[in-house]
Design a protein around this motif. Structure first.
Motif, mmCIF file in Angstrom:
data_model
loop_
_atom_site.group_PDB
_atom_site.id
_atom_site.type_symbol
_atom_site.label_atom_id
_atom_site.label_comp_id
_atom_site.label_asym_id
_atom_site.label_seq_id
_atom_site.Cartn_x
_atom_site.Cartn_y
_atom_site.Cartn_z
ATOM 1 N N LEU A 155 0.842 -1.207 0.000
ATOM 2 C CA LEU A 155 0.000 0.000 0.000
ATOM 3 C C LEU A 155 0.870 1.246 0.000
ATOM 4 C CD1 LEU A 155 -2.454 -1.158 2.793
ATOM 5 C CD2 LEU A 155 -2.964 -1.059 0.354
ATOM 6 N N TRP A 156 0.525 2.187 -0.847
ATOM 7 C CA TRP A 156 1.151 3.515 -0.863
ATOM 8 C C TRP A 156 0.034 4.507 -0.645
ATOM 9 C CZ3 TRP A 156 1.443 7.344 -5.118
ATOM 10 C CH2 TRP A 156 2.298 8.398 -4.806
ATOM 11 N N ALA A 157 0.027 5.179 0.511
ATOM 12 C CA ALA A 157 -1.042 6.115 0.871
ATOM 13 C C ALA A 157 -2.409 5.451 0.737
ATOM 14 C CB ALA A 157 -0.959 7.373 0.014
ATOM 15 N N ASN A 158 -2.535 4.224 1.228
ATOM 16 C CA ASN A 158 -3.771 3.438 1.199
ATOM 17 C C ASN A 158 -4.229 3.063 -0.205
ATOM 18 O OD1 ASN A 158 -4.069 3.254 3.993
ATOM 19 N ND2 ASN A 158 -4.947 5.305 4.059
ATOM 20 N N ILE A 159 -3.347 3.128 -1.183
ATOM 21 C CA ILE A 159 -3.635 2.710 -2.552
ATOM 22 C C ILE A 159 -2.876 1.410 -2.794
ATOM 23 C CG2 ILE A 159 -3.401 3.318 -4.986
ATOM 24 C CD1 ILE A 159 -3.306 6.285 -4.034
ATOM 25 N N ILE A 160 -3.558 0.394 -3.311
ATOM 26 C CA ILE A 160 -2.924 -0.896 -3.560
ATOM 27 C C ILE A 160 -1.970 -0.784 -4.751
ATOM 28 C CG2 ILE A 160 -3.296 -3.309 -4.211
ATOM 29 C CD1 ILE A 160 -6.032 -3.105 -2.815
ATOM 30 N N VAL A 161 -0.716 -1.152 -4.521
ATOM 31 C CA VAL A 161 0.309 -1.138 -5.571
ATOM 32 C C VAL A 161 0.446 -2.560 -6.102
ATOM 33 C CG1 VAL A 161 2.729 -0.680 -6.115
ATOM 34 C CG2 VAL A 161 1.540 0.734 -4.419
ATOM 35 N N THR A 162 0.380 -2.714 -7.434
ATOM 36 C CA THR A 162 0.454 -4.053 -8.032
ATOM 37 C C THR A 162 1.738 -4.290 -8.808
ATOM 38 O OG1 THR A 162 -0.779 -3.307 -9.973
ATOM 39 C CG2 THR A 162 -2.045 -4.297 -8.166
ATOM 40 N N ALA A 163 2.424 -3.221 -9.233
ATOM 41 C CA ALA A 163 3.650 -3.407 -10.017
ATOM 42 C C ALA A 163 4.460 -2.121 -10.047
ATOM 43 C CB ALA A 163 3.312 -3.836 -11.445
ATOM 44 N N PHE A 164 5.763 -2.299 -10.226
ATOM 45 C CA PHE A 164 6.683 -1.192 -10.467
ATOM 46 C C PHE A 164 7.432 -1.488 -11.756
ATOM 47 C CE2 PHE A 164 6.378 -0.938 -5.827
ATOM 48 C CZ PHE A 164 6.265 0.423 -5.618
ATOM 49 N N SER A 165 7.712 -0.463 -12.543
ATOM 50 C CA SER A 165 8.594 -0.597 -13.698
ATOM 51 C C SER A 165 9.580 0.556 -13.653
ATOM 52 C CB SER A 165 7.809 -0.557 -15.011
ATOM 53 O OG SER A 165 8.715 -0.484 -16.099
ATOM 54 N N LEU A 166 10.804 0.264 -13.246
ATOM 55 C CA LEU A 166 11.817 1.312 -13.207
ATOM 56 C C LEU A 166 12.189 1.759 -14.614
ATOM 57 C CD1 LEU A 166 14.129 0.095 -10.322
ATOM 58 C CD2 LEU A 166 12.284 1.775 -10.250
ATOM 59 N N ASP A 167 12.199 0.814 -15.561
ATOM 60 C CA ASP A 167 12.534 1.174 -16.948
ATOM 61 C C ASP A 167 11.554 2.187 -17.523
ATOM 62 O OD1 ASP A 167 14.696 -0.545 -16.927
ATOM 63 O OD2 ASP A 167 13.576 -2.187 -17.830
ATOM 64 N N GLU A 168 10.280 2.050 -17.159
ATOM 65 C CA GLU A 168 9.242 2.947 -17.672
ATOM 66 C C GLU A 168 8.920 4.084 -16.698
ATOM 67 O OE1 GLU A 168 7.808 2.691 -20.727
ATOM 68 O OE2 GLU A 168 9.158 1.025 -21.136
ATOM 69 N N MET A 201 4.430 3.117 -11.785
ATOM 70 C CA MET A 201 3.918 2.277 -10.717
ATOM 71 C C MET A 201 2.475 1.984 -11.094
ATOM 72 S SD MET A 201 3.496 3.182 -6.657
ATOM 73 C CE MET A 201 2.653 4.715 -6.952
ATOM 74 N N GLN A 202 2.057 0.715 -11.009
ATOM 75 C CA GLN A 202 0.677 0.375 -11.303
ATOM 76 C C GLN A 202 -0.063 0.195 -9.992
ATOM 77 O OE1 GLN A 202 -0.055 -3.165 -13.616
ATOM 78 N NE2 GLN A 202 -2.114 -2.511 -14.111
ATOM 79 N N VAL A 203 -1.235 0.815 -9.901
ATOM 80 C CA VAL A 203 -2.063 0.730 -8.709
ATOM 81 C C VAL A 203 -3.470 0.311 -9.107
ATOM 82 C CG1 VAL A 203 -0.719 2.512 -7.499
ATOM 83 C CG2 VAL A 203 -2.764 3.170 -8.783
ATOM 84 N N LEU A 204 -4.244 -0.174 -8.136
ATOM 85 C CA LEU A 204 -5.637 -0.509 -8.386
ATOM 86 C C LEU A 204 -6.509 0.671 -7.997
ATOM 87 C CD1 LEU A 204 -5.951 -4.193 -7.119
ATOM 88 C CD2 LEU A 204 -5.763 -3.362 -9.462
ATOM 89 N N GLN A 205 -7.503 0.939 -8.813
ATOM 90 C CA GLN A 205 -8.411 2.054 -8.558
ATOM 91 C C GLN A 205 -9.797 1.674 -9.062
ATOM 92 O OE1 GLN A 205 -7.933 4.600 -6.810
ATOM 93 N NE2 GLN A 205 -9.614 5.939 -7.305
ATOM 94 N N TYR A 206 -10.827 2.101 -8.334
ATOM 95 C CA TYR A 206 -12.194 1.846 -8.767
ATOM 96 C C TYR A 206 -12.501 2.636 -10.036
ATOM 97 C CZ TYR A 206 -13.121 -0.556 -4.422
ATOM 98 O OH TYR A 206 -13.080 -1.437 -3.391
ATOM 99 N N ILE A 207 -13.384 2.090 -10.855
ATOM 100 C CA ILE A 207 -13.811 2.756 -12.088
ATOM 101 C C ILE A 207 -14.897 3.765 -11.737
ATOM 102 C CG2 ILE A 207 -14.907 2.422 -14.329
ATOM 103 C CD1 ILE A 207 -13.795 -0.436 -14.289
ATOM 104 N N ALA A 208 -14.783 4.965 -12.279
ATOM 105 C CA ALA A 208 -15.801 5.993 -12.067
ATOM 106 C C ALA A 208 -17.045 5.664 -12.873
ATOM 107 C CB ALA A 208 -15.261 7.360 -12.466
#
Length: 126
Positions: A65-78, A81-88
């Protein structure tokens, strides 16, 4: 929930250029099977200011968790950071009255931005 790509910009690019280790010495570098790269880190004195990751070990697998946001992946090359978020959703009835409105807008402090090229979700119901 869907994956959202957070652009980390020069913060990560600078880190990669300096060839820093995945984690600071003596600091954990994994939360479950997710590798946590510096400047992020788990625990006191293991991250750069503003980059703390909490590893929730009460879930299976553990959740980063980063600031209560679920982190699913990191890409240093790119520099992402990929996080999960609800769809509006913003729905209307036949009369044009708003029936459902939720605003799960992800707000990030500078210098972070949301990718405007990777976060596309198009769907039409007929």
């Amino acid at each position: 929930m869907v994956g959202v790509y957070v652009m980390l910009g020069s913060v990560i690019t600078t880190t990669v250029a300096q060839a820093l280790p995945q984690a600071l010495p003596g600091c954990p570098d994994k939360c479950g099977n997710l590798t946590i790269p510096y400047p992020f880190g788990i625990g006191a004195n293991c991250h750069r200011a503003g980059f703390p990751i909490v590893c929730n070990t009460s879930t299976e697998p553990p959740t980063a968790l980063w600031a209560n946001i679920i982190v699913t992946a990191f890409s240093l090359d790119e520099a992402e950071m990929q996080v999960l978020q609800y769809i509006a959703r913003d729905c209307y009835d036949k009369q044009g009255n708003n029936t459902i409105n939720n605003d799960p807008w992800l707000r990030l402090p500078p210098p972070f931005t949301i990718s405007d090229t990777k976060n596309k979700f198009n769907c039409c119901w007929l």
